[in-house]
Motif scaffolding. Structure first.
Motif, PDB file in Angstrom:
ATOM      1  N   VAL A  52       0.866  -1.175   0.000  1.00 47.65           N
ATOM      2  CA  VAL A  52       0.000   0.000   0.000  1.00 47.65           C
ATOM      3  C   VAL A  52       0.901   1.222   0.000  1.00 47.65           C
ATOM      4  CG1 VAL A  52      -1.665   1.345   1.341  1.00 47.65           C
ATOM      5  CG2 VAL A  52      -1.906  -1.138   1.178  1.00 47.65           C
ATOM      6  N   GLY A  53       0.638   2.158  -0.916  1.00 47.15           N
ATOM      7  CA  GLY A  53       1.481   3.341  -0.967  1.00 47.15           C
ATOM      8  C   GLY A  53       1.002   4.343  -2.001  1.00 47.15           C
ATOM      9  N   HIS A  86      -0.023   5.058  10.253  1.00 48.70           N
ATOM     10  CA  HIS A  86      -1.445   4.891  10.534  1.00 48.70           C
ATOM     11  C   HIS A  86      -2.050   3.651   9.865  1.00 48.70           C
ATOM     12  CE1 HIS A  86      -1.042   7.007   6.771  1.00 48.70           C
ATOM     13  NE2 HIS A  86      -2.257   6.618   6.456  1.00 48.70           N
ATOM     14  N   LEU A  87      -1.291   2.962   9.010  1.00 46.48           N
ATOM     15  CA  LEU A  87      -1.815   1.784   8.322  1.00 46.48           C
ATOM     16  C   LEU A  87      -1.745   0.566   9.235  1.00 46.48           C
ATOM     17  CD1 LEU A  87      -0.342   2.129   4.725  1.00 46.48           C
ATOM     18  CD2 LEU A  87      -2.703   2.478   5.444  1.00 46.48           C
ATOM     19  N   ALA A 111       8.640  10.235   4.132  1.00 48.25           N
ATOM     20  CA  ALA A 111       8.427  11.176   5.229  1.00 48.25           C
ATOM     21  C   ALA A 111       8.166  10.413   6.530  1.00 48.25           C
ATOM     22  CB  ALA A 111       7.244  12.088   4.904  1.00 48.25           C
ATOM     23  N   PRO A 112       8.696  10.901   7.634  1.00 51.62           N
ATOM     24  CA  PRO A 112       8.466  10.223   8.911  1.00 51.62           C
ATOM     25  C   PRO A 112       6.971  10.012   9.173  1.00 51.62           C
ATOM     26  CG  PRO A 112      10.084  11.967   9.177  1.00 51.62           C
ATOM     27  CD  PRO A 112       9.510  12.102   7.787  1.00 51.62           C
ATOM     28  N   PRO A 163      -6.129  -2.409   4.079  1.00 48.84           N
ATOM     29  CA  PRO A 163      -6.985  -1.595   4.941  1.00 48.84           C
ATOM     30  C   PRO A 163      -7.879  -0.686   4.101  1.00 48.84           C
ATOM     31  CG  PRO A 163      -4.854  -0.567   4.744  1.00 48.84           C
ATOM     32  CD  PRO A 163      -4.788  -1.868   3.954  1.00 48.84           C
ATOM     33  N   ARG A 164      -8.723   0.075   4.751  1.00 49.66           N
ATOM     34  CA  ARG A 164      -9.440   1.146   4.057  1.00 49.66           C
ATOM     35  C   ARG A 164      -8.355   2.118   3.626  1.00 49.66           C
ATOM     36  NH1 ARG A 164     -11.548   5.635   6.515  1.00 49.66           N
ATOM     37  NH2 ARG A 164     -12.663   6.916   5.018  1.00 49.66           N
ATOM     38  N   LEU A 165      -8.279   2.368   2.332  1.00 49.36           N
ATOM     39  CA  LEU A 165      -7.166   3.145   1.809  1.00 49.36           C
ATOM     40  C   LEU A 165      -7.331   4.633   2.092  1.00 49.36           C
ATOM     41  CD1 LEU A 165      -6.616   1.434  -1.643  1.00 49.36           C
ATOM     42  CD2 LEU A 165      -5.191   1.249   0.386  1.00 49.36           C
ATOM     43  N   PRO A 166      -6.307   5.241   2.660  1.00 44.35           N
ATOM     44  CA  PRO A 166      -6.344   6.691   2.822  1.00 44.35           C
ATOM     45  C   PRO A 166      -6.348   7.359   1.449  1.00 44.35           C
ATOM     46  CG  PRO A 166      -4.625   5.709   4.186  1.00 44.35           C
ATOM     47  CD  PRO A 166      -5.128   4.639   3.259  1.00 44.35           C
ATOM     48  N   GLU A 167      -6.870   8.563   1.382  1.00 45.32           N
ATOM     49  CA  GLU A 167      -6.931   9.301   0.129  1.00 45.32           C
ATOM     50  C   GLU A 167      -5.537   9.439  -0.478  1.00 45.32           C
ATOM     51  OE1 GLU A 167      -8.344  13.641  -1.512  1.00 45.32           O
ATOM     52  OE2 GLU A 167      -9.282  12.834   0.290  1.00 45.32           O
TER      53      GLU A 167
END
Length: 150
Positions: free
Chosen positions: A12-13, A46-47, A40-41, A82-86
């Motif tokens: 995921v990325g 959150h995944l 980025a740190p 997971p539910r993918l972040p935007e």
């Protein structure tokens, strides 16, 4: 280069579509911004269900060979999607027979040199020949392990 089997995984990325020619021109290069965002740190903190702390680069959707367009996704390996972040995508990296190379030393130069060995192998008709399906870079504290599908 060693021939080895690589297992299936999910990454995921963030993704971009580019070419190697574009990446050699600073004005058109997309990978530096992609890596800055993914590196980025806390970019993936959150995944849920992450496999480890490594960064993974998936090179896929090859238009032709190493001269054509391809998609690069830089992210983290997960056990389940997971539910993918935007702005993020999920990609299944299929199990494959691969050429395995190790890039060690100062980055990104060591990785560039590993890819140059791959391109030389391809252009010289080396066997086994590249499949141009899905390639994988595993970035870890010791360097980068490169898995090129054959």
């Amino acid at each position: 280069m060693d021939v080895t089997e690589r297992g299936e995984m999910i990454v995921v990325g963030f993704a971009v579509r580019t070419t190697n020619a574009d990446e050699m021109d600073h004005a058109r290069a997309k990978l530096p911004a992609l890596w800055q965002r993914a590196g980025a740190p806390g970019a993936f903190a959150h995944l849920p269900n992450r496999v480890d702390e490594n960064l993974y680069a998936v090179l896929t959707d090859y238009e032709s060979d190493h001269h054509g367009a391809y998609t690069q996704i830089v992210g983290t390996a997960v056990r389940t999607v997971p539910r993918l972040p935007e702005g993020m995508v999920a990609v299944r990296v299929p199990a494959a027979t691969t050429l395995r190379l190790e890039a060690r030393g100062p980055m990104p130069q060591a990785l560039i040199e590993a890819w140059q060995r791959v391109w030389k192998h391809t252009e010289s008709g080396g066997t086994p020949s590249r499949a141009f399906t899905t390639d994988l870079e595993v970035h870890h504290p010791g360097g980068v392990d490169l898995y090129v599908a054959v």
